[in-house]
Design an enzyme around this catalytic site. Structure first.
Site, PDB file in Angstrom:
ATOM      1  N   CYS A  99     -11.560 -14.943   9.742  1.00 30.17           N
ATOM      2  CA  CYS A  99     -11.362 -15.921  10.813  1.00 30.17           C
ATOM      3  C   CYS A  99     -11.812 -17.238  10.218  1.00 30.17           C
ATOM      4  CB  CYS A  99     -12.172 -15.574  12.056  1.00 30.17           C
ATOM      5  SG  CYS A  99     -11.936 -16.750  13.423  1.00 30.17           S
ATOM      6  N   CYS A 120     -14.180 -19.382  12.625  1.00 30.08           N
ATOM      7  CA  CYS A 120     -15.244 -18.754  13.405  1.00 30.08           C
ATOM      8  C   CYS A 120     -15.570 -17.424  12.738  1.00 30.08           C
ATOM      9  CB  CYS A 120     -14.765 -18.602  14.852  1.00 30.08           C
ATOM     10  SG  CYS A 120     -16.045 -18.188  16.031  1.00 30.08           S
ATOM     11  N   SER A 121     -15.700 -16.381  13.507  1.00 30.70           N
ATOM     12  CA  SER A 121     -15.897 -15.051  12.929  1.00 30.70           C
ATOM     13  C   SER A 121     -15.272 -13.992  13.821  1.00 30.70           C
ATOM     14  CB  SER A 121     -17.389 -14.763  12.722  1.00 30.70           C
ATOM     15  OG  SER A 121     -18.102 -14.922  13.940  1.00 30.70           O
ATOM     16  N   CYS A 122     -14.144 -14.342  14.456  1.00 31.47           N
ATOM     17  CA  CYS A 122     -13.454 -13.384  15.320  1.00 31.47           C
ATOM     18  C   CYS A 122     -13.003 -12.169  14.529  1.00 31.47           C
ATOM     19  CB  CYS A 122     -12.227 -14.035  15.962  1.00 31.47           C
ATOM     20  SG  CYS A 122     -12.590 -15.244  17.247  1.00 31.47           S
TER      21      CYS A 122
END
Length: 223
Positions: free
Chosen positions: A131, A134-136
């Site tokens: 991602c 972000c860190s989705c």
């Protein structure tokens, strides 16, 4: 949906996915500066003020969710796909429906739904997920994201030089193997289906499940 191999890494990944909109953090990092975080907290406060819930109840829900969010869930999907060709077909065609069959509906702690895309490794293509802003990722299937997945270095470099990044993880791929990088968002999140381990034809589904790692489901390891 995005796909970029290491021979064509100059695309603007963020613009491909519309990452200019706020989206939830599937990895558990605290993005309190994002507008979505402020909106979520305001909704929580309104629900608490109305007597519908409490901070303690919300915390307890999150704790229960995280107790169920584990890479074992993703490993179960992989093992079932390896042993059941019909399930494999359904998993690749509609990840959400296939996951629901095993009672592992993909949703984040706030109950936000997303489209689960499962990408299959083959002899000629290796997949890896990221991602970029972000860190989705599918938290319920992969468990809390590792710290390196949330790092700026990984998010930036795996798009530009995936082969070098994977080599640093100890995964050296032949030059003829294409590397496909998939960028998650709040609407679509990805899970890698690793190739079935060699010499594992006699293993049952439970034994195969134990062979799968979280890194394999992200794509930074073979299984």
């Amino acid at each position: 949906m995005s796909r970029a191999d290491d021979r064509d890494h100059d695309h603007d990944r963020a613009s491909e996915h519309g990452h200019d909109h706020a989206h939830g953090d599937g990895g558990g990092a605290g993005h309190v500066d994002l507008p979505i975080a402020a909106r979520v907290r305001r909704l929580e406060e309104r629900a608490i003020a109305a007597g519908l819930t409490s901070d303690a109840e919300l915390d307890a829900f999150l704790t229960r969710f995280l107790e169920r969010a584990t890479p074992v869930n993703g490993a179960r999907l992989a093992a079932r796909a390896w042993t059941d060709p019909a399930f494999l077909e359904r998993l690749l065609a509609d990840g959400n429906a296939a996951v629901a069959e095993l009672g592992l509906g993909p949703a984040d702690p706030a109950g936000q739904s997303y489209r689960l895309m499962v990408v299959e490794n083959t002899a000629t293509v290796h997949n890896v997920i990221v991602c970029t802003l972000c860190s989705c990722y599918p938290l319920s299937l992969l468990g809390p994201s590792p710290s390196w997945y949330k790092s700026h270095a990984y998010r930036a470099r795996v798009v530009r030089e995936p082969r070098a990044v994977l080599a640093e993880f100890g995964l050296a791929l032949p030059d003829e193997v294409e590397i496909a990088v998939w960028d998650s968002s709040s609407e679509a999140r990805y899970m890698v289906l690793p190739r079935r381990p060699e010499n594992a034809a006699d293993l049952c589904e439970e034994a195969l499940t134990r062979r799968v790692t979280r890194e394999g489901l992200i794509g930074t390891a073979s299984i």
